[in-house]
Write a protein that holds these residues in place. Structure first.
Motif, mmCIF file in Angstrom:
data_model
loop_
_atom_site.group_PDB
_atom_site.id
_atom_site.type_symbol
_atom_site.label_atom_id
_atom_site.label_comp_id
_atom_site.label_asym_id
_atom_site.label_seq_id
_atom_site.Cartn_x
_atom_site.Cartn_y
_atom_site.Cartn_z
ATOM 1 N N GLY A 44 33.071 38.205 65.757
ATOM 2 C CA GLY A 44 34.534 38.088 65.758
ATOM 3 C C GLY A 44 35.075 38.226 64.344
ATOM 4 N N PHE A 45 34.473 37.496 63.427
ATOM 5 C CA PHE A 45 34.871 37.546 62.019
ATOM 6 C C PHE A 45 34.750 38.971 61.475
ATOM 7 N N SER A 46 33.607 39.595 61.712
ATOM 8 C CA SER A 46 33.377 40.939 61.177
ATOM 9 C C SER A 46 34.372 41.933 61.756
ATOM 10 N N PHE A 47 34.694 41.778 63.034
ATOM 11 C CA PHE A 47 35.673 42.681 63.637
ATOM 12 C C PHE A 47 37.020 42.542 62.929
ATOM 13 N N LEU A 48 37.458 41.320 62.700
ATOM 14 C CA LEU A 48 38.747 41.107 62.025
ATOM 15 C C LEU A 48 38.734 41.743 60.634
ATOM 16 N N VAL A 49 37.630 41.563 59.925
ATOM 17 C CA VAL A 49 37.504 42.126 58.579
ATOM 18 C C VAL A 49 37.582 43.653 58.624
ATOM 19 N N ILE A 50 36.761 44.250 59.477
ATOM 20 C CA ILE A 50 36.679 45.715 59.510
ATOM 21 C C ILE A 50 37.988 46.318 60.003
ATOM 22 N N ASN A 51 38.553 45.700 61.036
ATOM 23 C CA ASN A 51 39.816 46.190 61.572
ATOM 24 C C ASN A 51 40.919 46.142 60.505
ATOM 25 N N VAL B 268 40.454 46.185 57.173
ATOM 26 C CA VAL B 268 40.143 47.108 56.074
ATOM 27 C C VAL B 268 40.488 48.556 56.442
ATOM 28 N N ILE B 269 40.103 48.975 57.657
ATOM 29 C CA ILE B 269 40.373 50.383 57.990
ATOM 30 C C ILE B 269 41.872 50.666 58.096
ATOM 31 N N ASN B 270 42.669 49.633 58.356
ATOM 32 C CA ASN B 270 44.124 49.843 58.444
ATOM 33 C C ASN B 270 44.855 49.566 57.135
ATOM 34 N N ASN B 271 44.136 49.058 56.123
ATOM 35 C CA ASN B 271 44.791 48.701 54.864
ATOM 36 C C ASN B 271 43.982 49.150 53.654
ATOM 37 N N VAL B 272 43.450 50.363 53.744
ATOM 38 C CA VAL B 272 42.594 50.863 52.665
ATOM 39 C C VAL B 272 43.344 50.858 51.333
ATOM 40 N N ASP B 273 44.629 51.156 51.358
ATOM 41 C CA ASP B 273 45.393 51.215 50.102
ATOM 42 C C ASP B 273 45.463 49.860 49.400
ATOM 43 N N THR B 274 45.601 48.795 50.185
ATOM 44 C CA THR B 274 45.669 47.450 49.584
ATOM 45 C C THR B 274 44.314 47.059 49.022
ATOM 46 N N ILE B 275 43.258 47.415 49.752
ATOM 47 C CA ILE B 275 41.898 47.016 49.390
ATOM 48 C C ILE B 275 41.323 47.865 48.262
ATOM 49 N N SER B 276 41.712 49.137 48.248
ATOM 50 C CA SER B 276 41.059 50.101 47.368
ATOM 51 C C SER B 276 41.142 49.735 45.886
ATOM 52 N N GLY B 277 40.049 49.974 45.200
ATOM 53 C CA GLY B 277 40.058 49.821 43.749
ATOM 54 C C GLY B 277 40.289 51.178 43.094
ATOM 55 N N GLY B 278 40.576 52.196 43.896
ATOM 56 C CA GLY B 278 40.783 53.543 43.371
ATOM 57 C C GLY B 278 39.485 54.333 43.367
ATOM 58 N N ALA B 279 39.622 55.623 43.146
ATOM 59 C CA ALA B 279 38.472 56.524 43.233
ATOM 60 C C ALA B 279 37.389 56.199 42.206
ATOM 61 N N GLU B 280 37.818 55.573 41.100
ATOM 62 C CA GLU B 280 36.854 55.286 40.026
ATOM 63 C C GLU B 280 36.149 53.950 40.217
ATOM 64 N N TYR B 281 36.424 53.261 41.323
ATOM 65 C CA TYR B 281 35.860 51.925 41.497
ATOM 66 C C TYR B 281 34.344 51.950 41.376
ATOM 67 N N GLY B 282 33.822 51.059 40.562
ATOM 68 C CA GLY B 282 32.378 50.973 40.410
ATOM 69 C C GLY B 282 31.854 51.810 39.263
ATOM 70 N N ALA B 283 32.705 52.693 38.711
ATOM 71 C CA ALA B 283 32.272 53.477 37.554
ATOM 72 C C ALA B 283 32.154 52.534 36.362
#
Ligand code: RET
Length: 288
Positions: free
Chosen positions: A255-262, A264-279
């Motif tokens: 249940g928890f994982s579903f809420l998280v994934i659901n 994230v896939i609908n709010n990628v812009d809020t979550i995203s660190g940008g294309a350079e994330y991790g560089a």
């Protein structure tokens, strides 16, 4: 030589007996097999849901959430196979002291009570992923994520120690108290530190839902241990105790994982660190 052979065969036989016991006890067996199936189905479903996500930070959160189900399959397989179950004799003073267990489907009674200790062991591997997903959604810094995870692993390993201690009743509860102390650190981060971070990250809504779900359920596990067959044995049935954890797991993992994934896939812009994330650096290498 003969002694070694016979010791080996006793251990093997016991594991086989426990495998048979789970297989032939409908309540205990179902509490385990249902979760193997659900974890597998969840993984397939999550893979399908997240198939188009390209943003690396969003992918990281999704992989963390999916890892919970992946560990769950291993965890419940350990229980189903009898590998991570033991019959243990509780110390004097414990409600199950002197208890005997009739092995289901076998004409045999053994001294002791069945402990599904593999659960506590594998929670040390699954719950860090829950906290990693939560910390990343909250936009937490790495120090707080690390602290939450270290104390979380501490909760589970000392919980395992509480379950497996047979020398003294008091020592079982001493381990339990240590585990609860570690738990309070995690609760503090969840209730005080991360909500602030989530506000700043613009993820307060989803974080607060997940936080509430997590804190309530995690207290549920803690209380269930105290009430179940390994604690005060208010619930003395091994099958019922196991089903309690299995029911919590269904909500706290899938249940928890579903809420998280659901989210994230609908709010990628809020979550995203940008294309350079991790560089590690965006500087142009020096020409030397
Ligand atoms: C124990 C007993 C000792 C005291 C405490 C416990 C807490 C356990 C928790 C478990 C959470 C498990 C989850 C599993 C999902 O994969 C070990 C029962 C404090 C909080 C979320």
């Amino acid at each position: 030589m003969a002694a070694i052979t016979s010791v080996g065969s006793v251990v093997l036989q016991t594991q086989e007996q426990l495998f048979e016991h789970v297989l032939n006890d409908a309540l205990l067996g179902s509490s385990i097999y249902v979760n193997i199936a659900l974890a597998g189905l969840s993984l397939l479903f999550f893979m399908f849901l997240a198939r188009n996500v390209k943003d690396p930070r969003s992918q990281l959160i999704i992989v963390a959430a999916m890892s919970v189900s992946a560990v769950s399959i291993a965890s419940y397989s350990g229980l189903a196979s009898g590998l991570t179950i033991s019959v243990i004799e509780m110390p004097e003073g414990h409600a199950m002291a002197g208890e005997v267990t009739e092995l289901a489907g076998q004409d045999q009674v053994v001294e002791g009570t069945v402990s599904l200790w593999g659960r506590y062991l594998t929670w040390a591997f699954s719950t860090p992923f829950i906290l990693l997903a939560l910390g990343l959604i909250a936009g937490s810094n790495i120090s707080k994520i690390f602290t939450a995870i270290i104390f979380d692993v501490g909760i589970m390993l000392t919980g395992l120690a509480a379950a497996l201690t047979t020398s003294s009743h008091l020592m079982r509860w001493f381990w339990y108290a240590i585990s609860c102390t570690f738990f309070l650190v995690v609760v503090y981060i969840l209730l005080v530190e991360w909500p602030e971070d989530a506000k700043a990250a613009g993820t307060a809504d989803i974080f607060n839902t997940l936080k509430l779900l997590t804190v309530v359920l995690w207290f549920g596990y803690t209380i269930w241990w105290a009430l179940g067959n390994e604690g005060l044995a208010v619930i003395d049935s091994v099958g019922l105790t196991s089903w309690g954890y299995s029911a919590f797991d269904i909500v706290a993992k899938y249940g928890f994982s579903f809420l998280v994934i659901n989210y994230v896939i609908n709010n990628v812009d809020t979550i995203s660190g940008g294309a350079e994330y991790g560089a590690t650096s965006d500087a142009i290498p020096a020409d030397d």
